[in-house]
Design an enzyme around this catalytic site. Sequence first.
Site, mmCIF file in Angstrom:
data_model
loop_
_atom_site.group_PDB
_atom_site.id
_atom_site.type_symbol
_atom_site.label_atom_id
_atom_site.label_comp_id
_atom_site.label_asym_id
_atom_site.label_seq_id
_atom_site.Cartn_x
_atom_site.Cartn_y
_atom_site.Cartn_z
ATOM 1 N N LYS A 19 83.096 -3.287 11.411
ATOM 2 C CA LYS A 19 81.921 -2.402 11.252
ATOM 3 C C LYS A 19 80.669 -3.235 11.024
ATOM 4 O O LYS A 19 79.641 -3.057 11.673
ATOM 5 C CB LYS A 19 82.100 -1.449 10.069
ATOM 6 C CG LYS A 19 80.796 -0.748 9.658
ATOM 7 C CD LYS A 19 80.968 0.127 8.440
ATOM 8 C CE LYS A 19 80.944 -0.559 7.140
ATOM 9 N NZ LYS A 19 79.613 -0.836 6.564
ATOM 10 N N CYS A 69 70.873 3.718 -2.934
ATOM 11 C CA CYS A 69 72.291 3.519 -2.634
ATOM 12 C C CYS A 69 73.077 3.529 -3.934
ATOM 13 O O CYS A 69 72.651 2.933 -4.922
ATOM 14 C CB CYS A 69 72.486 2.179 -1.922
ATOM 15 S SG CYS A 69 74.198 1.868 -1.505
ATOM 16 N N ARG A 74 69.083 -2.032 -3.747
ATOM 17 C CA ARG A 74 69.197 -2.757 -2.466
ATOM 18 C C ARG A 74 67.829 -2.892 -1.812
ATOM 19 O O ARG A 74 67.555 -2.282 -0.780
ATOM 20 C CB ARG A 74 70.194 -2.062 -1.553
ATOM 21 C CG ARG A 74 71.593 -2.020 -2.155
ATOM 22 C CD ARG A 74 72.600 -1.406 -1.245
ATOM 23 N NE ARG A 74 72.952 -2.280 -0.134
ATOM 24 C CZ ARG A 74 73.837 -1.939 0.801
ATOM 25 N NH1 ARG A 74 74.430 -0.753 0.735
ATOM 26 N NH2 ARG A 74 74.149 -2.746 1.785
ATOM 27 N N ASP A 121 82.840 -6.548 -1.108
ATOM 28 C CA ASP A 121 83.422 -5.383 -0.423
ATOM 29 C C ASP A 121 84.927 -5.272 -0.625
ATOM 30 O O ASP A 121 85.535 -4.326 -0.133
ATOM 31 C CB ASP A 121 83.091 -5.434 1.075
ATOM 32 C CG ASP A 121 81.600 -5.281 1.344
ATOM 33 O OD1 ASP A 121 81.168 -5.577 2.472
ATOM 34 O OD2 ASP A 121 80.872 -4.875 0.413
ATOM 35 N N ARG A 152 83.163 6.520 7.216
ATOM 36 C CA ARG A 152 82.029 5.677 7.551
ATOM 37 C C ARG A 152 82.469 4.262 7.924
ATOM 38 O O ARG A 152 81.817 3.580 8.699
ATOM 39 C CB ARG A 152 81.065 5.571 6.361
ATOM 40 C CG ARG A 152 80.344 6.871 6.019
ATOM 41 C CD ARG A 152 79.199 6.583 5.089
ATOM 42 N NE ARG A 152 78.407 5.478 5.629
ATOM 43 C CZ ARG A 152 77.622 4.726 4.881
ATOM 44 N NH1 ARG A 152 77.565 4.936 3.570
ATOM 45 N NH2 ARG A 152 76.920 3.748 5.416
HETATM 46 C C1 EPZ Z 1 75.847 -6.257 3.811
HETATM 47 O O1 EPZ Z 1 74.832 -5.429 3.227
HETATM 48 C C2 EPZ Z 1 77.040 -5.334 4.079
HETATM 49 N N1 EPZ Z 1 76.629 -4.237 4.937
HETATM 50 C C3 EPZ Z 1 77.561 -4.755 2.757
HETATM 51 O O2 EPZ Z 1 78.764 -4.030 3.045
HETATM 52 C C4 EPZ Z 1 77.935 -5.899 1.829
HETATM 53 O O3 EPZ Z 1 78.299 -5.362 0.580
HETATM 54 C C5 EPZ Z 1 76.713 -6.834 1.631
HETATM 55 O O4 EPZ Z 1 76.246 -7.305 2.910
HETATM 56 C C6 EPZ Z 1 77.060 -8.057 0.803
HETATM 57 O O5 EPZ Z 1 78.116 -8.759 1.366
HETATM 58 C C7 EPZ Z 1 76.569 -4.448 6.282
HETATM 59 O O6 EPZ Z 1 76.790 -5.532 6.794
HETATM 60 C C8 EPZ Z 1 76.213 -3.264 7.122
HETATM 61 P P1 EPZ Z 1 72.723 -8.076 1.229
HETATM 62 P P2 EPZ Z 1 73.339 -6.009 3.034
HETATM 63 O O7 EPZ Z 1 71.337 -7.983 1.770
HETATM 64 O O8 EPZ Z 1 73.031 -7.000 4.074
HETATM 65 C C9 EPZ Z 1 70.006 -8.421 -2.660
HETATM 66 C C10 EPZ Z 1 80.259 -2.225 3.092
HETATM 67 O O9 EPZ Z 1 80.953 -1.814 2.154
HETATM 68 N N2 EPZ Z 1 68.868 -8.332 -1.713
HETATM 69 O O10 EPZ Z 1 73.519 -9.260 1.611
HETATM 70 O O11 EPZ Z 1 72.457 -4.830 2.873
HETATM 71 C C11 EPZ Z 1 70.803 -7.108 -2.743
HETATM 72 O O12 EPZ Z 1 70.226 -6.205 -3.651
HETATM 73 C C12 EPZ Z 1 78.777 -2.607 2.829
HETATM 74 O O13 EPZ Z 1 80.650 -2.367 4.257
HETATM 75 C C13 EPZ Z 1 67.593 -8.536 -2.174
HETATM 76 O O14 EPZ Z 1 67.373 -8.755 -3.360
HETATM 77 O O15 EPZ Z 1 73.504 -6.740 1.625
HETATM 78 C C14 EPZ Z 1 72.183 -7.609 -3.165
HETATM 79 O O16 EPZ Z 1 72.208 -7.771 -4.551
HETATM 80 C C15 EPZ Z 1 78.304 -2.176 1.486
HETATM 81 N N3 EPZ Z 1 66.567 -8.456 -1.285
HETATM 82 C C16 EPZ Z 1 72.282 -8.964 -2.470
HETATM 83 O O17 EPZ Z 1 70.950 -9.365 -2.147
HETATM 84 C C17 EPZ Z 1 66.769 -8.204 0.068
HETATM 85 O O18 EPZ Z 1 65.799 -8.135 0.844
HETATM 86 C C18 EPZ Z 1 73.136 -8.967 -1.205
HETATM 87 O O19 EPZ Z 1 72.673 -7.927 -0.367
HETATM 88 C C19 EPZ Z 1 68.078 -8.004 0.515
HETATM 89 C C20 EPZ Z 1 69.129 -8.074 -0.393
#
Ligand code: EPZ
Length: 420
Positions: free
Chosen positions: A22, A115, A120, A307, A399
């Site tokens: 996904k 979320c 996020r 995850d 999802r």
């Molecule tokens: C990806 O989300 C995945 N989703 C998430 O999987 C997964 O939990 C996450 O990466 C972490 O591995 C998809 O790939 C569609 P991040 P993403 O930006 O990219 C902070 C699932 O269950 N952050 O890597 O949105 C954020 O708050 C989903 O399949 C900032 O501070 O996650 C978090 O603490 C849920 N500023 C950390 O970084 C930003 O601009 C990691 O988030 C972006 C993120």
Amino acid sequence: MEKLIVHGGAPLKGVVDISGSKNSSLPILAATLLTRDTCTIRRVPDLSDTNYMVRILGELGAEVERASGVVVVKAENVASVAPYDLVRKMRASICVLGPLTGRLRQCTVSLPGGCVIGDRPVDLHLKGLEALGAEIKVDGGDISVDATQNFRGGPMNLMGKSGSTVLGTGNVMMAATLAKGITSIEGAAAEPEVEDLANFLIKMGAKIEGAGTNTITIEGVDQLHGAEHTVIPDRIEAGTFLCAGAMMGEGITLRRVNAAHMQTVLDALRQCGFTLTLGRDTISIAPNPSAKGFDLTTLCYPGFPTDMQAQFCALACAIGDTSTITETIFPQRFMHIAEMKRMGAQVDLEGATAKIRGGHPIKGAPVMASDLRASAALVLAGLLSQGKTEVNRLYHIDRGYEHLDDKLASLGAKVERMRE
Ligand code: EPZ
């Protein structure tokens, strides 16, 4: 609204095929907006999230055809606005921001909403696009990007307070493919899904090095062309089934899986005392009545994935020992704990650490799914429990898990999908 009834205690055995990823499919589908040519993406799982991304591409003007895991996209003309109504249902819709910026040099994309798994923000996505010379305005819930004047490659660091950002790295990498000059991304996410996206972009004619590491370099090109790509297996779906196999039954085998993407999960299971047998693209696992507990901390890849945190909380209930798991990526991501306690699980939450005393019988109960991985953990707990568990709001599972109930039933689980 549907729910899943899980009759606990049924032994699991047999073989299950793992679907395409996904979290690889979503950014790769968005990347097709970077070219006017036809792109063909294979092994796209049949999920409400991928269906939704296909709908978004269509609403942005692309021609999209889909048949049994193959999605063909031709984005000859694309609109530059992705409105709130389109984006609000799925956070990963933010993945269109990079491609629209790269291709059109200007766009407006609604900010994704809240979320349940925690805060996020998308500040790192915007920081990266600004480092490429884009002017960004966030107003009235919309992100407006203007990169018509000074769009060019440049250095940046995308490391945030909780580590690197997966979709943020993907978005900036996609935009940078069409930004003149060299872009270097320090603090890049190294997840296999980021590497898979880069491999697709390279097939489209992009010049990218270092994907899969924390430093990615992109040399911009004038345009990209169409390409064909098969997405990687879903390592989180695979991890979820390994937990099910470790908890219940006589041993199961996963097929169409890539163990190289799952090292920390496999190491954690081995440290508990579970025996894993690896084939070319298979993994077999069997329960171990004298398995011991674990102490884990979620981290960015190649660390232990956030995850898989909820599913390991369920696994810990089946282990006759005490386990702990600390969540560093989404510290509030523990919606499953209260529901597992309703089933009699012995869990204490101390800040961002869950402490689980396993080996005690848990009992089936009606529970509420809250997010994708929490719901998977409740299904696993249902398999382990005595009696009947009712997992409500099944749409959370749909999802991210392709036909989970059918796959579990094929392994011998007693599950049935019902209208709420
Ligand atoms: C990806 O989300 C995945 N989703 C998430 O999987 C997964 O939990 C996450 O990466 C972490 O591995 C998809 O790939 C569609 P991040 P993403 O930006 O990219 C902070 C699932 O269950 N952050 O890597 O949105 C954020 O708050 C989903 O399949 C900032 O501070 O996650 C978090 O603490 C849920 N500023 C950390 O970084 C930003 O601009 C990691 O988030 C972006 C993120």
